[in-house]
Every structure is written in structure tokens, then in C-alpha cells.
Motif scaffolding. Structure first.
Motif, PDB file in Angstrom:
ATOM      1  N   PRO A 130     -23.638 -40.793 -17.044  1.00 37.66           N
ATOM      2  CA  PRO A 130     -24.036 -41.214 -18.450  1.00 37.66           C
ATOM      3  C   PRO A 130     -25.620 -41.172 -18.821  1.00 37.66           C
ATOM      4  N   MET A 131     -26.413 -40.603 -17.833  1.00 43.67           N
ATOM      5  CA  MET A 131     -27.743 -40.265 -18.248  1.00 43.67           C
ATOM      6  C   MET A 131     -27.820 -39.045 -19.125  1.00 43.67           C
ATOM      7  N   TRP A 132     -28.665 -39.262 -20.103  1.00 41.64           N
ATOM      8  CA  TRP A 132     -28.852 -38.229 -20.937  1.00 41.64           C
ATOM      9  C   TRP A 132     -30.314 -37.420 -20.846  1.00 41.64           C
ATOM     10  N   ALA A 133     -30.118 -36.606 -19.867  1.00 36.38           N
ATOM     11  CA  ALA A 133     -31.384 -36.050 -19.430  1.00 36.38           C
ATOM     12  C   ALA A 133     -31.583 -34.577 -20.262  1.00 36.38           C
ATOM     13  N   VAL A 134     -32.816 -34.500 -21.115  1.00 33.84           N
ATOM     14  CA  VAL A 134     -32.945 -33.342 -21.594  1.00 33.84           C
ATOM     15  C   VAL A 134     -34.243 -32.599 -21.326  1.00 33.84           C
ATOM     16  N   PRO A 135     -34.126 -31.428 -20.787  1.00 38.72           N
ATOM     17  CA  PRO A 135     -35.422 -30.631 -20.399  1.00 38.72           C
ATOM     18  C   PRO A 135     -36.052 -29.841 -21.547  1.00 38.72           C
ATOM     19  N   MET A 136     -37.438 -29.992 -21.651  1.00 36.92           N
ATOM     20  CA  MET A 136     -38.122 -29.430 -22.792  1.00 36.92           C
ATOM     21  C   MET A 136     -39.245 -28.672 -22.331  1.00 36.92           C
ATOM     22  N   VAL A 137     -39.266 -27.266 -22.872  1.00 38.40           N
ATOM     23  CA  VAL A 137     -40.396 -26.390 -22.193  1.00 38.40           C
ATOM     24  C   VAL A 137     -41.227 -26.047 -23.274  1.00 38.40           C
ATOM     25  N   GLN A 138     -42.599 -25.821 -22.928  1.00 35.17           N
ATOM     26  CA  GLN A 138     -43.596 -25.436 -23.950  1.00 35.17           C
ATOM     27  C   GLN A 138     -44.424 -24.480 -23.185  1.00 35.17           C
ATOM     28  N   PRO A 139     -45.180 -23.359 -23.766  1.00 35.53           N
ATOM     29  CA  PRO A 139     -45.888 -22.670 -23.258  1.00 35.53           C
ATOM     30  C   PRO A 139     -47.342 -23.181 -23.528  1.00 35.53           C
ATOM     31  N   ILE A 140     -48.152 -22.770 -22.426  1.00 40.21           N
ATOM     32  CA  ILE A 140     -49.693 -23.397 -22.365  1.00 40.21           C
ATOM     33  C   ILE A 140     -50.471 -22.274 -22.589  1.00 40.21           C
ATOM     34  N   GLU A 141     -50.893 -22.247 -23.738  1.00 36.59           N
ATOM     35  CA  GLU A 141     -51.552 -21.121 -24.497  1.00 36.59           C
ATOM     36  C   GLU A 141     -53.164 -21.423 -24.488  1.00 36.59           C
ATOM     37  N   GLU A 142     -53.998 -20.288 -24.458  1.00 37.15           N
ATOM     38  CA  GLU A 142     -55.298 -20.325 -24.686  1.00 37.15           C
ATOM     39  C   GLU A 142     -55.825 -19.038 -25.280  1.00 37.15           C
ATOM     40  N   GLU A 143     -56.318 -19.084 -26.653  1.00 40.76           N
ATOM     41  CA  GLU A 143     -56.678 -18.092 -27.391  1.00 40.76           C
ATOM     42  C   GLU A 143     -55.432 -17.248 -27.699  1.00 40.76           C
ATOM     43  N   GLY A 144     -54.130 -17.798 -27.982  1.00 37.77           N
ATOM     44  CA  GLY A 144     -52.949 -17.371 -28.307  1.00 37.77           C
ATOM     45  C   GLY A 144     -52.302 -16.460 -27.248  1.00 37.77           C
ATOM     46  N   ASP A 145     -52.798 -16.649 -26.073  1.00 39.82           N
ATOM     47  CA  ASP A 145     -52.124 -15.950 -24.810  1.00 39.82           C
ATOM     48  C   ASP A 145     -51.546 -17.148 -23.982  1.00 39.82           C
ATOM     49  N   ALA A 146     -50.413 -17.027 -23.485  1.00 39.74           N
ATOM     50  CA  ALA A 146     -49.697 -17.907 -22.709  1.00 39.74           C
ATOM     51  C   ALA A 146     -50.312 -17.941 -21.192  1.00 39.74           C
ATOM     52  N   ILE A 147     -50.914 -18.885 -20.635  1.00 39.26           N
ATOM     53  CA  ILE A 147     -51.302 -18.788 -19.429  1.00 39.26           C
ATOM     54  C   ILE A 147     -50.798 -19.930 -18.529  1.00 39.26           C
ATOM     55  N   GLY A 148     -49.279 -20.089 -18.927  1.00 36.11           N
ATOM     56  CA  GLY A 148     -48.784 -20.930 -18.131  1.00 36.11           C
ATOM     57  C   GLY A 148     -47.663 -21.688 -18.902  1.00 36.11           C
ATOM     58  N   PHE A 149     -46.834 -22.544 -18.377  1.00 34.98           N
ATOM     59  CA  PHE A 149     -45.684 -23.179 -18.938  1.00 34.98           C
ATOM     60  C   PHE A 149     -45.471 -24.596 -18.363  1.00 34.98           C
ATOM     61  N   MET A 150     -44.921 -25.460 -19.121  1.00 39.10           N
ATOM     62  CA  MET A 150     -44.923 -26.873 -18.846  1.00 39.10           C
ATOM     63  C   MET A 150     -43.443 -27.319 -19.311  1.00 39.10           C
ATOM     64  N   ARG A 151     -42.677 -27.543 -18.168  1.00 42.73           N
ATOM     65  CA  ARG A 151     -41.367 -28.457 -18.382  1.00 42.73           C
ATOM     66  C   ARG A 151     -41.400 -29.730 -18.012  1.00 42.73           C
ATOM     67  N   ILE A 152     -40.767 -30.486 -19.149  1.00 46.48           N
ATOM     68  CA  ILE A 152     -40.734 -32.095 -18.913  1.00 46.48           C
ATOM     69  C   ILE A 152     -39.298 -32.413 -19.256  1.00 46.48           C
ATOM     70  N   THR A 153     -38.680 -33.055 -18.253  1.00 41.29           N
ATOM     71  CA  THR A 153     -37.300 -33.354 -18.610  1.00 41.29           C
ATOM     72  C   THR A 153     -37.362 -34.939 -18.986  1.00 41.29           C
ATOM     73  N   PHE A 154     -36.812 -35.180 -20.118  1.00 38.29           N
ATOM     74  CA  PHE A 154     -36.942 -36.477 -20.555  1.00 38.29           C
ATOM     75  C   PHE A 154     -35.466 -37.297 -20.272  1.00 38.29           C
ATOM     76  N   ASP A 155     -35.564 -38.617 -20.310  1.00 43.14           N
ATOM     77  CA  ASP A 155     -34.309 -39.519 -20.466  1.00 43.14           C
ATOM     78  C   ASP A 155     -34.308 -39.810 -21.632  1.00 43.14           C
ATOM     79  N   TYR A 156     -33.464 -39.686 -22.673  1.00 45.01           N
ATOM     80  CA  TYR A 156     -33.310 -39.822 -24.096  1.00 45.01           C
ATOM     81  C   TYR A 156     -32.805 -41.199 -24.137  1.00 45.01           C
ATOM     82  N   ASN A 157     -32.023 -41.859 -23.089  1.00 42.58           N
ATOM     83  CA  ASN A 157     -31.433 -43.126 -23.272  1.00 42.58           C
ATOM     84  C   ASN A 157     -32.635 -44.140 -23.163  1.00 42.58           C
TER      85      ASN A 157
END
Length: 204
Positions: A130-157
Motif C-alpha cells: 500500500p505504500m506509495w514510494a516515489v524516488p526522485m533524482v536531481q543533478p547537483i550542479e555548479e556553474e552548469g556542470d553536474a558535480i553530483g546527484f541527489m535521490r530522495i524517495t518520498f512517501d506520497y501517502n
């Protein structure tokens, strides 16, 4: 004589809607079914619109949290501050609506993890159905270049639980308005099909 008989029949009609008794009952039934159908369509339409609004609001809120966290993580990655990154991940993980946090470098290698040590797909499969888990990823950028990535999984419920309180209140008010609409429709149908007072035919 025929003219007088026709006049008598015309004056003794009791209903605005002409026809036999069965015909009048069928007409009343059709009016009632039309009202019920309208109520059902209105109710389900309002419910669906409310659900769409809740999902959109939840997604927007999740993206705002992810963007803010990525902005803060950019500072600590630039300073190579692993302890600060770990503190950020733990702080995010303590929020009820967040299930896990992962911070990776530009090559996709894991730097910080909070919540579990499993591959993300294995972790998602281990959650209750029943858990509505949604992982979301966003690049971590500095001056237009990706220096890393962050992923957070949210519980939409969890995120949507607060909005459901307002949605229930809205549904109650909508139900009351529909009830008033039914009453008004019944009164209108009764007024349309009511009996007219008997008139005494003219006497020649």
C-alpha cells in the motif's frame, strides 16, 4: 352534443402532462433517474478533480524539497565536507514523508546514504504494497556542470495525508449541496406533475 363532451373531457384533465397513469409514473421515474445520474457524475467528477489536485500538489512539494536539498548539498560537495553531507541526509531522512536519501558524485558513485544500504529497486520492492514510494533524482550542479546527484524517495501517502483532511471537508460540503439539489429537483418535478384543481364545466 359532441362539442360539449369534448369540452367536458378537456376541463376534467388533472395533469399538466397528458397520458395514462402508467405514462406519468414512467416520466417520474425518468426524472428521478436523471437526477441520480447527474448526482453520481458530479460526485465522481469532483472526487477525481480533487485527487488530481492532491497529486499535483504533492509532486510540486516533493520537487521543492529536492531542489532545496540539492542546493545545500552543492555547497558541501564543493567543500568536500562529507560530515555535512551526512548530516543533511540524516536530517532529511528524519522527516516522515522521506523514506531514503542518497547522494552520489558525478560518476554515480555513492557518497552518502541514509535510510538503507540496499539497491534502490530492492529497497522499493521490500516496501509494503500500500505504500506509495516515489524516488526522485536531481543533478547537483555548479556553474552548469553536474558535480553530483541527489535521490530522495518520498512517501506520497504521507505527504497527501494532510490534504485529505481538507478533501473530506470539501466532499461533505459537496454532498450537502447535492442533497439540496435533489430536494429542489423533486420539488420541481412535483410542481410540474401536480394535479390541477377540478373545474366545473360550463353549463349551457
Amino acid at each position: 352534443m359532441t362539442s360539449m363532451k369534448e369540452t367536458l373531457i378537456d376541463w376534467t384533465k388533472h395533469w399538466f402532462v397528458t397520458g395514462e397513469h402508467l405514462y406519468r409514473r414512467i416520466l417520474q421515474l425518468l426524472v428521478a433517474l436523471a437526477l441520480i445520474l447527474w448526482i453520481a457524475l458530479t460526485w465522481f467528477g469532483a472526487e477525481q478533480r480533487g485527487e488530481d489536485v492532491r497529486i499535483l500538489h504533492t509532486e510540486q512539494l516533493a520537487r521543492v524539497i529536492l531542489a532545496q536539498a540539492s542546493h545545500e548539498a552543492r555547497v558541501w560537495i564543493s567543500d568536500d565536507n562529507v560530515d555535512a553531507l551526512q548530516g543533511l541526509a540524516e536530517h532529511l531522512r528524519r522527516q516522515e514523508a522521506i523514506l531514503e536519501v542518497s547522494i552520489q558524485d558525478a560518476q554515480g558513485q555513492s557518497l552518502i546514504r541514509a535510510g538503507h544500504d540496499l539497491p534502490v529497486q530492492t529497497f522499493l520492492n521490500s516496501l509494503p504494497a500500500p505504500m506509495w514510494a516515489v524516488p526522485m533524482v536531481q543533478p547537483i550542479e555548479e556553474e552548469g556542470d553536474a558535480i553530483g546527484f541527489m535521490r530522495i524517495t518520498f512517501d506520497y501517502n504521507r505527504i497527501m495525508s494532510d490534504s485529505r483532511i481538507y478533501q473530506r471537508d470539501y466532499q461533505q460540503k459537496t454532498g450537502f449541496m447535492l442533497f439540496l439539489a435533489v430536494v429542489a429537483g423533486m420539488l420541481f418535478a412535483a410542481a410540474l406533475l401536480k394535479r390541477r384543481p377540478r373545474r366545473v364545466p360550463p353549463v349551457e
